[in-house]
Design a protein around this motif. Structure first.
Motif, PDB file in Angstrom:
ATOM      1  N   VAL A 194       0.855  -1.177   0.000  1.00 34.69           N
ATOM      2  CA  VAL A 194       0.000   0.000   0.000  1.00 34.69           C
ATOM      3  C   VAL A 194       0.893   1.229   0.000  1.00 34.69           C
ATOM      4  O   VAL A 194       1.909   1.278   0.700  1.00 34.69           O
ATOM      5  N   GLY A 195       0.555   2.202  -0.821  1.00 30.26           N
ATOM      6  CA  GLY A 195       1.330   3.434  -0.901  1.00 30.26           C
ATOM      7  C   GLY A 195       0.502   4.523  -1.550  1.00 30.26           C
ATOM      8  O   GLY A 195      -0.696   4.357  -1.779  1.00 30.26           O
ATOM      9  N   LYS A 196       1.129   5.621  -1.884  1.00 24.29           N
ATOM     10  CA  LYS A 196       0.469   6.745  -2.550  1.00 24.29           C
ATOM     11  C   LYS A 196       0.548   6.544  -4.066  1.00 24.29           C
ATOM     12  O   LYS A 196       1.615   6.206  -4.600  1.00 24.29           O
ATOM     13  N   ASP A 197      -0.555   6.764  -4.753  1.00 22.21           N
ATOM     14  CA  ASP A 197      -0.588   6.577  -6.202  1.00 22.21           C
ATOM     15  C   ASP A 197       0.432   7.453  -6.921  1.00 22.21           C
ATOM     16  O   ASP A 197       1.127   7.014  -7.824  1.00 22.21           O
ATOM     17  N   PHE A 198       0.565   8.691  -6.496  1.00 25.12           N
ATOM     18  CA  PHE A 198       1.464   9.640  -7.140  1.00 25.12           C
ATOM     19  C   PHE A 198       2.938   9.250  -6.968  1.00 25.12           C
ATOM     20  O   PHE A 198       3.778   9.616  -7.790  1.00 25.12           O
ATOM     21  N   ASP A 199       3.259   8.487  -5.933  1.00 27.06           N
ATOM     22  CA  ASP A 199       4.636   8.078  -5.666  1.00 27.06           C
ATOM     23  C   ASP A 199       5.087   6.888  -6.509  1.00 27.06           C
ATOM     24  O   ASP A 199       6.273   6.565  -6.525  1.00 27.06           O
ATOM     25  N   GLN A 200       4.162   6.240  -7.203  1.00 22.15           N
ATOM     26  CA  GLN A 200       4.515   5.063  -7.997  1.00 22.15           C
ATOM     27  C   GLN A 200       5.138   5.502  -9.324  1.00 22.15           C
ATOM     28  O   GLN A 200       4.763   6.536  -9.886  1.00 22.15           O
ATOM     29  N   PRO A 201       6.084   4.730  -9.841  1.00 21.47           N
ATOM     30  CA  PRO A 201       6.729   5.116 -11.105  1.00 21.47           C
ATOM     31  C   PRO A 201       5.779   4.966 -12.291  1.00 21.47           C
ATOM     32  O   PRO A 201       4.791   4.217 -12.228  1.00 21.47           O
ATOM     33  N   LEU A 202       6.080   5.670 -13.371  1.00 22.83           N
ATOM     34  CA  LEU A 202       5.295   5.517 -14.592  1.00 22.83           C
ATOM     35  C   LEU A 202       5.283   4.051 -15.009  1.00 22.83           C
ATOM     36  O   LEU A 202       6.301   3.365 -14.911  1.00 22.83           O
ATOM     37  N   GLY A 203       4.133   3.562 -15.437  1.00 19.83           N
ATOM     38  CA  GLY A 203       3.988   2.175 -15.853  1.00 19.83           C
ATOM     39  C   GLY A 203       3.589   1.238 -14.731  1.00 19.83           C
ATOM     40  O   GLY A 203       3.245   0.088 -14.991  1.00 19.83           O
ATOM     41  N   ALA A 204       3.626   1.715 -13.477  1.00 21.73           N
ATOM     42  CA  ALA A 204       3.265   0.856 -12.338  1.00 21.73           C
ATOM     43  C   ALA A 204       1.776   0.546 -12.364  1.00 21.73           C
ATOM     44  O   ALA A 204       0.956   1.372 -12.763  1.00 21.73           O
ATOM     45  N   LEU A 205       1.437  -0.657 -11.936  1.00 22.40           N
ATOM     46  CA  LEU A 205       0.032  -1.019 -11.745  1.00 22.40           C
ATOM     47  C   LEU A 205      -0.392  -0.562 -10.366  1.00 22.40           C
ATOM     48  O   LEU A 205       0.302  -0.834  -9.378  1.00 22.40           O
ATOM     49  N   ILE A 206      -1.528   0.111 -10.311  1.00 18.17           N
ATOM     50  CA  ILE A 206      -2.084   0.518  -9.027  1.00 18.17           C
ATOM     51  C   ILE A 206      -3.566   0.159  -9.024  1.00 18.17           C
ATOM     52  O   ILE A 206      -4.207   0.120 -10.078  1.00 18.17           O
ATOM     53  N   GLN A 207      -4.089  -0.148  -7.843  1.00 21.78           N
ATOM     54  CA  GLN A 207      -5.498  -0.502  -7.736  1.00 21.78           C
ATOM     55  C   GLN A 207      -6.186   0.427  -6.755  1.00 21.78           C
ATOM     56  O   GLN A 207      -5.656   0.722  -5.678  1.00 21.78           O
ATOM     57  N   ILE A 256       0.461  11.945 -19.667  1.00 16.61           N
ATOM     58  CA  ILE A 256      -0.004  12.275 -21.011  1.00 16.61           C
ATOM     59  C   ILE A 256       0.147  13.776 -21.228  1.00 16.61           C
ATOM     60  O   ILE A 256       0.277  14.539 -20.271  1.00 16.61           O
ATOM     61  N   LYS A 257       0.143  14.170 -22.481  1.00 15.43           N
ATOM     62  CA  LYS A 257       0.223  15.590 -22.823  1.00 15.43           C
ATOM     63  C   LYS A 257      -1.184  16.165 -22.893  1.00 15.43           C
ATOM     64  O   LYS A 257      -2.083  15.568 -23.469  1.00 15.43           O
ATOM     65  N   ASP A 258      -1.362  17.326 -22.286  1.00 19.81           N
ATOM     66  CA  ASP A 258      -2.625  18.043 -22.345  1.00 19.81           C
ATOM     67  C   ASP A 258      -2.300  19.515 -22.537  1.00 19.81           C
ATOM     68  O   ASP A 258      -1.696  20.132 -21.653  1.00 19.81           O
ATOM     69  N   ARG A 259      -2.602  20.026 -23.726  1.00 16.70           N
ATOM     70  CA  ARG A 259      -2.289  21.421 -24.085  1.00 16.70           C
ATOM     71  C   ARG A 259      -0.805  21.725 -23.905  1.00 16.70           C
ATOM     72  O   ARG A 259      -0.433  22.761 -23.359  1.00 16.70           O
ATOM     73  N   GLY A 260       0.028  20.765 -24.303  1.00 16.31           N
ATOM     74  CA  GLY A 260       1.466  20.972 -24.263  1.00 16.31           C
ATOM     75  C   GLY A 260       2.138  20.684 -22.940  1.00 16.31           C
ATOM     76  O   GLY A 260       3.352  20.731 -22.839  1.00 16.31           O
ATOM     77  N   GLU A 261       1.371  20.391 -21.907  1.00 20.51           N
ATOM     78  CA  GLU A 261       1.949  20.092 -20.596  1.00 20.51           C
ATOM     79  C   GLU A 261       1.826  18.607 -20.282  1.00 20.51           C
ATOM     80  O   GLU A 261       0.848  17.964 -20.650  1.00 20.51           O
ATOM     81  N   SER A 262       2.820  18.078 -19.570  1.00 24.41           N
ATOM     82  CA  SER A 262       2.748  16.697 -19.098  1.00 24.41           C
ATOM     83  C   SER A 262       1.866  16.642 -17.860  1.00 24.41           C
ATOM     84  O   SER A 262       2.093  17.383 -16.903  1.00 24.41           O
ATOM     85  N   ILE A 263       0.877  15.767 -17.903  1.00 22.10           N
ATOM     86  CA  ILE A 263      -0.084  15.635 -16.816  1.00 22.10           C
ATOM     87  C   ILE A 263       0.002  14.219 -16.252  1.00 22.10           C
ATOM     88  O   ILE A 263       0.016  13.243 -17.007  1.00 22.10           O
ATOM     89  N   ASP A 264       0.062  14.097 -14.924  1.00 22.23           N
ATOM     90  CA  ASP A 264       0.083  12.788 -14.266  1.00 22.23           C
ATOM     91  C   ASP A 264      -1.327  12.239 -14.170  1.00 22.23           C
ATOM     92  O   ASP A 264      -2.242  12.939 -13.703  1.00 22.23           O
ATOM     93  N   GLY A 290      -5.177  14.627  -8.574  1.00 23.50           N
ATOM     94  CA  GLY A 290      -5.307  15.890  -7.853  1.00 23.50           C
ATOM     95  C   GLY A 290      -4.386  15.762  -6.659  1.00 23.50           C
ATOM     96  O   GLY A 290      -3.179  15.936  -6.755  1.00 23.50           O
ATOM     97  N   ASN A 291      -4.952  15.357  -5.566  1.00 16.23           N
ATOM     98  CA  ASN A 291      -4.168  15.082  -4.365  1.00 16.23           C
ATOM     99  C   ASN A 291      -3.794  13.610  -4.348  1.00 16.23           C
ATOM    100  O   ASN A 291      -4.620  12.760  -4.680  1.00 16.23           O
ATOM    101  N   PRO A 292      -2.561  13.285  -3.964  1.00 17.10           N
ATOM    102  CA  PRO A 292      -2.186  11.878  -3.865  1.00 17.10           C
ATOM    103  C   PRO A 292      -3.117  11.132  -2.915  1.00 17.10           C
ATOM    104  O   PRO A 292      -3.551  11.682  -1.909  1.00 17.10           O
ATOM    105  N   SER A 293      -3.449   9.901  -3.289  1.00 18.06           N
ATOM    106  CA  SER A 293      -4.294   9.095  -2.422  1.00 18.06           C
ATOM    107  C   SER A 293      -3.694   7.700  -2.292  1.00 18.06           C
ATOM    108  O   SER A 293      -2.819   7.306  -3.062  1.00 18.06           O
TER     109      SER A 293
END
Length: 165
Positions: free
Chosen positions: A11-24, A35-43, A60-63
């Protein structure tokens, strides 16, 4: 019933997981991505199981979430036909034009297993699988458990999804 040792998950914070990690979260498996949204990288988290297959959740906020324990990985496997060339439905597992990379179809774009947007998948002439799932594997590449962590069956041309957990 699939049996997997409890220590395969943490169990951990979703935002702390590396790109490509599986989270439930909420019974749905997601892949952690940018992903890119209007030229910015969005988590984001991309739903790769459940009723909302292919949906994008913006961080938004890490959960808190469940994720794979260190040393475990995932292998995506298909059952049945690889279709195409054509336009894959949301949630399908898609091959890049050169066949060397697989990605998830997400509302007009593709997200790789590494959690980044792919520019190497065709939008209208892709090869893809509607029936695919995720198997846990150890560092040695051997299966952890005897069934898929989850398995998706995406219905015909309408793109209606059903998923088994």
């Amino acid at each position: 019933m699939m049996l997997i040792r409890a220590s395969a998950f943490a169990v951990g914070k979703d935002f702390d997981q590396p790109l490509g990690a599986l989270i439930q979260s909420g019974g749905t498996w997601f892949v952690r991505a940018q992903i890119k949204d209007r030229g910015e990288s969005i988590d984001v988290a991309i739903a790769i199981s459940g009723d909302n297959l292919g949906d994008v959740i913006y961080f938004g906020n890490p959960s808190s979430c469940v994720h794979l324990a260190q040393g475990l990985g995932v292998e995506y496997r298909i059952a049945g036909a690889i279709e195409g060339p054509g336009t894959p439905p949301a949630g399908a597992l898609v091959w890049s034009v050169d066949g060397k990379e697989q990605a998830f179809a997400v509302n007009g774009t593709y997200v790789t297993q590494a959690g980044t947007e792919s520019k190497s998948c065709s939008k209208d002439r892709a090869f893809y699988a509607r029936n695919w799932g995720a198997w846990l594997v150890g560092e040695d590449g051997k299966d952890v458990g005897d069934e898929a962590l989850f398995f998706n069956k995406i219905a015909g041309a309408q793109g209606v999804t059903t998923a088994a957990k």
